[in-house]
Write a protein that holds these residues in place. Structure first.
Motif, mmCIF file in Angstrom:
data_model
loop_
_atom_site.group_PDB
_atom_site.id
_atom_site.type_symbol
_atom_site.label_atom_id
_atom_site.label_comp_id
_atom_site.label_asym_id
_atom_site.label_seq_id
_atom_site.Cartn_x
_atom_site.Cartn_y
_atom_site.Cartn_z
ATOM 1 N N ASP A 33 0.850 -1.185 0.000
ATOM 2 C CA ASP A 33 0.000 0.000 0.000
ATOM 3 C C ASP A 33 0.888 1.238 0.000
ATOM 4 N N ARG A 34 1.051 1.838 -1.163
ATOM 5 C CA ARG A 34 1.844 3.065 -1.268
ATOM 6 C C ARG A 34 0.943 4.247 -1.544
ATOM 7 N N THR A 35 -0.302 4.084 -1.161
ATOM 8 C CA THR A 35 -1.247 5.144 -1.503
ATOM 9 C C THR A 35 -1.317 6.231 -0.448
ATOM 10 N N VAL A 57 5.023 4.178 3.083
ATOM 11 C CA VAL A 57 5.558 5.385 2.473
ATOM 12 C C VAL A 57 5.657 6.428 3.577
ATOM 13 N N ILE A 58 6.800 7.062 3.674
ATOM 14 C CA ILE A 58 6.920 8.178 4.620
ATOM 15 C C ILE A 58 7.496 9.369 3.875
ATOM 16 N N CYS A 69 10.009 8.243 0.952
ATOM 17 C CA CYS A 69 10.671 6.933 0.973
ATOM 18 C C CYS A 69 9.643 5.825 1.094
ATOM 19 N N PHE A 70 10.070 4.647 0.608
ATOM 20 C CA PHE A 70 9.252 3.460 0.851
ATOM 21 C C PHE A 70 10.171 2.338 1.324
ATOM 22 N N GLY A 71 9.786 1.703 2.398
ATOM 23 C CA GLY A 71 10.598 0.593 2.886
ATOM 24 C C GLY A 71 9.957 -0.052 4.101
ATOM 25 N N GLU A 72 10.671 -1.044 4.623
ATOM 26 C CA GLU A 72 10.153 -1.746 5.795
ATOM 27 C C GLU A 72 10.875 -1.255 7.033
ATOM 28 N N ALA A 73 10.110 -0.932 8.064
ATOM 29 C CA ALA A 73 10.697 -0.422 9.303
ATOM 30 C C ALA A 73 11.202 -1.582 10.153
ATOM 31 N N ARG A 74 12.473 -1.476 10.596
ATOM 32 C CA ARG A 74 13.021 -2.504 11.487
ATOM 33 C C ARG A 74 13.622 -1.824 12.702
ATOM 34 N N HIS A 82 17.893 0.302 3.051
ATOM 35 C CA HIS A 82 17.820 0.488 1.604
ATOM 36 C C HIS A 82 16.426 0.837 1.113
ATOM 37 N N PRO A 83 15.865 1.893 1.642
ATOM 38 C CA PRO A 83 14.527 2.265 1.157
ATOM 39 C C PRO A 83 14.618 2.799 -0.272
ATOM 40 N N GLU A 84 13.499 2.662 -0.979
ATOM 41 C CA GLU A 84 13.398 3.417 -2.229
ATOM 42 C C GLU A 84 13.164 4.861 -1.807
ATOM 43 N N TYR A 85 13.811 5.814 -2.461
ATOM 44 C CA TYR A 85 13.553 7.203 -2.061
ATOM 45 C C TYR A 85 13.595 8.117 -3.267
ATOM 46 N N ARG A 86 12.981 9.247 -3.096
ATOM 47 C CA ARG A 86 12.883 10.195 -4.193
ATOM 48 C C ARG A 86 12.794 11.592 -3.603
#
Ligand code: ADP
Ligand code: MG
Length: 696
Positions: free
Chosen positions: A48-50, A65-66, A117-122, A132-136
């Motif tokens: 869910d990147r919405t 997404v943050i 950014c999109f990624g998994e929080a650890r 290694h999040p995707e980021y823009r």
């Protein structure tokens, strides 16, 4: 269709942007050769990147997404060098961690930047981290919208990244629109009758579900879009089995008319009358035999329901018409049992019964082969040795296969080859005591007609089953002593985890020795798979003749052994066996009129599942219920055996989950069966170009 529109199944993936020869090869590894293949390459799950999640609400494990402002960017020299950035929004802070990064990347990540950014929080040393999040970078004056749909995650193969596959599927979806979609093969009326989602809608939905899609339902694969595809896939399998069946029928078989003379004499000498169920099934079989199309009938009947008599009657019908009958069993012990039954029944009628097994060697073998080829033996009983190359029948009219689940569909189909000398295919009668649950008969066995002997001969008493822990072994031994002293006989079945037959036999030997010490005065026999056929036969005969009180055995006695005076069975380590197998074993007792008992002597501790399974055994003697439970607990793969499931690989459907669709699938298959182009197309779409079934 206009000529400008090409069917999506004809457009190769190489037509898509960015797909050269190398990429085509990689995609082929995933079975993706055409645009249609891509459309059926469905996501494993979705992200869910919405929505942009406030950093303060992130929990470990969240994929989100943050968006926030970069506050720092530092090289950290720990055990592994890494780049650590801090990102902040109004609700909190989080780290972005990179182990692989370029100098340019590092230099570009300047504090003050707005990043999405999109990624998994650890969890990390200083709070939550995204590896290694995707980021823009986001321009503050014109913020980009978030994704409008859920993001698909596809199954991958080496050299094809997620981004790449997403792009290809997106291209495929565009083509789907341009080319007026995938061809819909289910008639409109049918879709309405079963409220099925239109195919193109279902496919689009599954690649790009809307924001408000029910992710839980999707992950359970119970969404109407998934059910629509599962329906068509099950239909394709069903149609392909029906087709196989049709092809077989079209080859023709000898029409074996019931003359009734041998049958009358046979029935007159039987010491019992057929049960209603036996009569009914024999009628069904007899009708098939009289038809010029090959019979392919599965006779299911619980252990002890009397399938062998029905097989013998069928054999007589073949013999009476001048044809031979071959009776095949999966193990030598069972084959021997049939051999002695058939001899006892048929020799008084003046018929020779021959025997063939792998262990029959030398002159005896060549003589048997000669009699079979010359047509002097009308009935031949044996193991799968019957179907070796060198065995030639004079005029084979009927093949009886006992305990078919042991052979598997492939072998069953291979049987068709034999006996073409007789002009056409032999008829096939397949008998199984392992009841195959309805859901499976309607799928894996859709090419067979089914008869069920749903009644036991009169005078049988249900077996009383108890569970006793191994610690109470001495009590169990005493129980065996008591039963045998009362003139009853008992089985003691040894099992081992190892598949190794050698170890099983050793264990049985050791157990027999040990029991002989404990039970002095009882006559104890031993039978296992490594003994010579003649030795085994001698022990079995001694047990049958009550020259032995107790028979220690491996699971070789699972099928076919018939000693009505045996009323007690001990099964060691029952938790290691399948329920169907236990039921088979247990069926060796309860064949006479005295109350019988089965002791399941398990090892502690039992797993939860183990306990549940053994409880099923205690609660019911009904083979069908047991099989259903087994399926529920273990799944079709284990129940059917790998051979059969090997060919039952579904992309979308799941036999258990979608079991409720099968009745409808079957009905629809029958409606569509005559429509050859449609059937071809559906099968091709789901089972591929090779049409696997045709080749087995
Ligand atoms: P299964 O279906 O397990 O192969 P069998 O054919 O071995 O069962 O039959 C089990 C036993 O029941 C055999 O001893 C057989 O002779 C006997 N039997 C079969 N049919 C009848 C019947 N109608 N009445 C009484 N006994 C029968
Ligand atoms: Mg049997």
């Amino acid at each position: 269709m206009t000529s400008a529109l090409r069917s999506l199944e004809q457009i190769p993936v190489s037509r898509l942007k960015g797909v050269g020869a190398a990429m085509s090869d990689k995609l082929a590894k995933l079975g993706l050769e055409t645009v249609q293949d891509l459309l059926f390459h469905l996501p494993l799950r979705y992200q869910d990147r919405t929505r942009i999640k406030p950093i303060g609400q992130l929990r470990p494990g969240d994929e989100a997404v943050i968006q926030g402002t970069l506050v720092s960017c530092d090289l950290v020299m720990g055990r592994r060098r890494s780049l650590r950035c801090r990102l902040r929004d109004a609700t909190g802070q989080v780290s972005l961690r990179f182990f692989h990064f370029s100098a340019a990347q590092k230099n570009a990540l300047k504090p003050g930047l707005e990043l999405r950014c999109f990624g998994e929080a650890r969890p990390g040393p200083g709070g939550l981290e995204l590896y290694h999040p995707e980021y823009r970078e986001i321009a503050q004056e014109a913020p980009e919208p978030t994704e409008q749909r859920l993001t698909p995650i596809y199954p991958l193969t080496e050299g094809v990244t997620q981004g790449r596959l997403r792009n290809l599927c997106a291209q495929a979806l565009e083509l789907q629109v341009q080319q007026c979609g995938l061809r819909e093969w289910l008639p409109e009326a049918l879709q309405q009758r079963f409220s099925l989602m239109p195919l193109n809608e279902a496919v689009t939905y599954l690649h790009h579900p809307p924001v408000d899609a029910d992710l839980h339902q999707l992950s359970e694969e119970r969404h109407p879009a998934q059910r629509r595809l599962a329906f068509e896939e099950l239909l394709a399998h069903h149609l392909s089995l029906l087709r196989l069946r049709q092809q077989q029928r079209s080859q023709g078989a000898p029409a074996l008319n019931a003359k009734g003379e041998l049958e009358q004499r046979f029935l007159a000498q039987l010491p019992f009358a057929l049960t209603k169920a036996q009569q009914r099934v024999y009628q069904e079989v007899g009708k098939d035999l009289a038809s010029p199309a090959p019979m392919l009938r599965l006779v299911q009947g619980d252990v002890g329901s009397g399938k062998t008599v029905v097989a013998a009657l069928a054999a007589l019908q073949a013999v009476e018409n001048g044809y031979q009958a071959a009776v095949m069993a999966p193990t030598e012990i069972l084959a021997e049992q049939h051999f002695s039954n058939f001899r006892a029944w048929l020799e008084p009628l003046g018929l020779t019964v021959d025997w063939l097994a792998g262990k029959l060697k030398g002159r005896k073998r060549s003589e048997a082969l000669a009699r079979i080829a010359g047509g002097e033996s009308p009935v031949v009983v044996g193991t799968h040795a019957l179907f070796q190359e060198e065995v030639k029948f004079h005029r084979l009219g009927l093949v009886v296969v006992d305990e078919q689940h042991r052979f598997g569909v492939h072998q069953r189909l291979a049987l068709r080859e034999k006996g073409e000398a007789g002009g056409g295919q032999p008829h096939q009668l397949i008998m199984t005591a392992t009841p195959i649950p309805r859901t499976l008969t309607m799928s894996a066995y859709a090419d067979l007609d089914c008869s069920i002997i749903d009644e036991l001969p009169p005078g049988r008493t249900p077996v009383n089953t108890v569970l006793i822990a191994d610690q109470r072994r001495d009590d169990v031994v005493e129980r065996v002593r008591a039963a045998c002293q009362q003139g009853r006989q008992a089985y003691w079945v040894c099992t081992l985890i190892e598949e190794s037959e050698a170890l099983q036999c050793q264990a049985a030997e050791a157990t027999a020795e040990h029991l002989a010490e404990q039970l002095k005065g009882l006559r104890i026999g031993l039978v296992h798979g490594r003994m010579k056929a003649a030795e085994k036969a001698a022990v079995m005969a001694a047990f049958k003749g009550h020259e032995l009180d107790l028979l220690v055995a491996t699971t070789v006695i699972e099928v076919g052994v018939d000693v009505p005076n045996a009323s007690l069975m001990i099964i060691e380590n029952p938790e290691r066996l399948g329920l169907a197998q236990l039921h088979q074993l247990r069926g060796r007792v309860g064949r006479g009129s005295v109350a019988s008992h089965c002791v399941l002597m398990y090892q502690n501790p039992l797993s939860q599942q183990g306990r549940e399974r053994l409880r099923v055994m205690r609660e019911t003697n009904d083979g069908f219920r047991i099989a259903e439970k087994d399926l529920e607990i273990r799944g079709p793969g284990e129940v059917l055996g790998t051979r059969q499931t090997g060919m039952m690989q579904f992309k979308v459907a799941d036999l258990e989950r979608d079991a409720d669709l099968l009745t409808r699938v079957k009905a629809v298959a029958q409606e569509l069966a005559e429509d050859t182009p449609r059937v071809d197309a559906i099968i091709r779409r789901w089972l591929g170009r090779g049409e696997r079934y045709a080749q087995v």
